[in-house]
Scaffold this motif. Structure first.
Motif: not given
Length: 769
Positions: A331-333, A397-398, A443-445, A456-460
């Protein structure tokens, strides 16, 4: 802010039918239009010389007013997250949920249980057919409760502010590399370097352009396989349809820098994984356990992986940390590539070709994690947070963290302290075991957003039941599966538990993943990869499947629903000694073979063999205290109906039996008032009650979990002197039960039993095995 609050109040003022029509068509139904606010001229029909002109003007004016109200409604829907619309959609289900919960509470208060059998309602047996409706009502109640709390004015303002803030912060389209990472120059150098392009597994996999001939070959030709043996994983089977790849070799030592991890993960991973490392591990490999090293070596090549030796007691957490590292790294890449291209596009001259910036899918979600319980999702999120936190001073920040802990955490006081269960049971059912949930994670860094809308999600992270209620069934109006169109990594953890829940939900999910979306969802098609536009996403999806056992249904998922062009890797170790070696009581084991022509005919053949050859031997009164272990609920229903028809003296326990019914059945069976006890495997899986008074044991089919065989056999205790001489254990099996049979008696005995085609009598215990 005031305008938006007014728009929300306008939506709340609508009835349920109006809201439903607004969600489906994007505008109010014409029947509910407020005619009184329109000019009266529209209702007057007078013929005049310039009647055409006046009618045109009168028609245009109300259209302008209607469009303005329409835009107000759309503005409120667009500015609010998708979760708010889900709350509105489930408002109609909240009343039914309250009624069902009230009924459940009233039923629970009337039940009387024994001290050994009484448990908290939280550990009730999940149902197969009825659990979907109940879980839908419970989730609707949860979302309705969330909507009720937001009705408070002060709470509403805070929620609106934070949601708007998070939408802007986590939108990849409006962010740039400079704003997210201070080390943007290094990232750009890495992305532009030819060495990184040629060796980074992420770029090698995603930038590979398949040809139509290769796609046709993968769709028609069978896979070729090869064998290999690794030190920790054991026997591996590599299979692929395309040209033969070089056989993977296990790296004895792994340097974190050679894995092409995203920069923050290189420093955080050794700290997060430190709890699993021991002093035995060499200093040259301080970050991975031997199991993690070999698993991640396969994951990092983006091959599909099936590992059927996951154990909740021993290696479950090691595996969870390994696939969380791989998913977060991916995801980060991917996000860093998008942010970097955003900056390049902003600086480029107008009119230049934008075809070089294809870095996205048709929808944003990239990773889908399927886990059985909320506790598993809680642990995954904690691992992701710890992997993103470089040090204690740089906390990420979560957002919505407090709400997440409240809904996915558990209260230690809820569980009775006096219940004794096996260690594997305690490990599997630790924490919150609710099996209906879904949550999006953006998720961002340096930041993470929980409860992000799916688009709007990267991981579900979700359970099979949670996915089924979102996807919906064929013909339902409220269903959505477009967010599954561009899943690049699918992780199915603890797949064996879904056999005890409802396997149909897993099959339903696999049928709806990587399909072309029905709507564009605001995607910039100039940034979409060609593989997604060609509907080839399934050939690039990596599937990681972890289970505690090998089962034909789990194997079918890996063989029929995995199309990765890089190939598949499956661990295929055979058990040398089975669970029969853990039987501590001395009794004869009779394995009776039944002959069936096909897999589909086994069910009917087994039933006829049981009622014609096995059951007559146990009808005599001397063969009392007979427990019949039935793995399938459908076989249990068929046997129960047959026993009622034949008027046999029996009682029964299944996963749907109330506590009072369970107590009565156990008492009747112990005292000998009932000769037979029908007992389902799923009840044993969820409760693990000790059934006393067993003298004769019949396994209608081999158990799904091999250690259940020894557990049931060890329940047989002598009630009087010499009673152990009459103990019997009968097992029905066919040639299609080879995997289950090998897990019980071992691979050598299985080969002999399948070749002999005769009944086999064994007298083995743990002492002489």
């Amino acid at each position: 802010m005031g305008k938006r609050r007014g728009g929300r109040e306008l939506v709340r003022g609508l009835t349920k039918k109006q809201k439903k029509h607004l969600r489906e068509f994007g505008e109010e139904h014409p029947f509910y239009d407020k005619v009184s606010g329109r000019p009266e001229a529209t209702q007057i029909c007078e013929l005049s010389e310039d009647s055409d002109k006046s009618s045109a003007e009168s028609d245009s004016e109300p259209e302008v007013e209607q469009v303005s109200v329409y835009h107000k409604l759309l503005a409120t829907l667009k500015m609010s997250p998708e979760s708010e619309s889900e709350e509105e959609e489930d408002e109609s289900e909240s009343e039914e949920a309250e009624e069902s919960e009230a009924e459940m509470d009233s039923e629970g208060s009337q039940e009387v249980g024994e001290a050994e059998g009484g448990e908290e309602d939280k550990n009730e047996v999940p149902e197969q057919e009825e659990t979907t409706d109940t879980a839908e009502q419970n989730l609707g109640q949860e979302q309705a409760d969330g909507a009720d709390t937001s009705c408070d004015p002060s709470h509403e303002v805070i929620e609106e502010f934070t949601d708007v803030k998070h939408e802007s912060e986590f939108s990849l389209e409006t962010n740039f590399m400079e704003e997210e990472s201070g080390d943007c120059d290094a990232d750009k150098r890495d992305s532009n370097s030819s060495r990184a392009f040629s060796e980074d597994p992420f770029k090698q996999h995603m930038n590979k352009e398949l040809e139509e001939k290769e796609v046709a070959k993968m769709s028609t030709l069978p896979k070729t396989s090869s064998q290999s043996k690794w030190p920790r994983l054991g026997q591996l089977t590599f299979s692929s349809t395309l040209e033969k790849h070089k056989t993977l070799k296990a790296d004895k030592e792994v340097d974190v820098k050679q894995l092409y991890l995203h920069k923050p993960l290189e420093s955080t991973w050794p700290k997060v994984n430190k709890q699993f490392l021991s002093s035995v591990i060499k200093p040259s490999d301080p970050s991975f356990t031997p199991l993690q090293r070999e698993l991640f070596c396969i994951m990092n090549t983006y091959r599909d992986l099936f590992y059927p030796e996951r154990n909740a007691l021993t290696n479950g957490e090691e595996i969870r940390h390994a696939y969380c590292l791989h998913a977060l790294n991916h995801v980060l890449k991917a996000n860093a590539q998008v942010l970097s291209n955003n900056a390049k596009r902003r600086d480029q001259k107008p009119g230049t070709d934008n075809d070089d910036y294809r870095d996205q899918g048709l929808t944003r979600p990239k990773v889908l994690m399927i886990v059985p319980f909320r506790e598993c999702a809680l642990r995954i999120v904690h691992i992701l947070i710890s992997l993103l936190e470089v040090n204690e001073k740089r906390k990420i920040d979560v957002s919505n963290k407090k709400r997440f802990k409240g809904e996915f955490g558990s209260d230690p006081e809820e569980k009775p302290p006096n219940l004794k269960r096996p260690e594997d049971y305690e490990a599997v059912f630790a924490g919150n075991i609710d099996d209906h949930f879904r949550i999006g994670v953006a998720i961002l860094q340096r930041s993470m957003r929980l409860y992000a809308p799916f688009y709007s999600s990267d991981i579900i992270i979700a359970s099979p039941l949670g996915m089924k209620t979102v996807i919906g069934a064929e013909g339902e109006k409220k269903r959505d599966f477009d967010f599954l169109s561009s899943i690049e990594i699918l992780i199915i953890d603890q797949a064996d538990i879904y056999l005890m829940q409802n396997w149909e939900h897993v099959l339903h999910l696999m049928k709806h993943i990587n399909l072309l979306p029905l709507e564009p969802h605001g995607v910039d098609f100039s940034r979409v990869r060609m593989l997604n536009l060609n509907n080839w996403s399934k050939f690039y999806r990596q599937t990681l499947l972890f289970s505690a056992l090998q089962d034909p249904q789990i194997n079918s998922i890996f063989n029929r629903h995995c199309f990765n062009y890089t190939g598949q890797v499956a661990v295929r170790n055979v058990p040398l000694s089975g669970s029969i070696s853990h039987v501590v009581v001395q009794l004869p084991h009779v394995f009776r073979r039944l002959e069936a022509d096909s897999v589909t005919s086994v069910i009917e053949t087994r039933f006829q063999f049981f009622i014609n050859k096995v059951l007559p031997e146990y009808r005599d009164a001397i063969m009392s205290h007979t427990l019949i272990y039935v793995p399938s609920y459908f076989d249990y229903v068929r046997l129960r109906n047959y026993f009622k028809k034949e008027d046999l003296n029996f009682t029964h326990i299944c996963e749907y039996t109330k506590k009072a019914g369970v107590c009565r059945a156990r008492r009747f069976f112990l005292k000998g008032e009932k000769q037979f006890l029908l007992f389902t495997e799923r009840f044993h899986f969820y409760k693990r009650y000790m059934i006393k008074g067993i003298r004769n044991l019949i396994f209608y089919e081999l158990p799904t979990y091999s250690h259940f065989y020894s557990e049931i056999c060890n329940m047989m205790k002598a009630t009087e002197s010499g009673a152990d001489a009459t103990w019997t254990c009968t097992v029905l099996y066919s040639k299609y039960d080879a995997q289950k049979l090998a897990a019980v008696v071992g691979i050598d005995r299985t080969a002999q039993m399948l070749q002999s085609k005769k009944d086999v009598h064994l007298f083995v215990t743990g002492e002489n095995e």
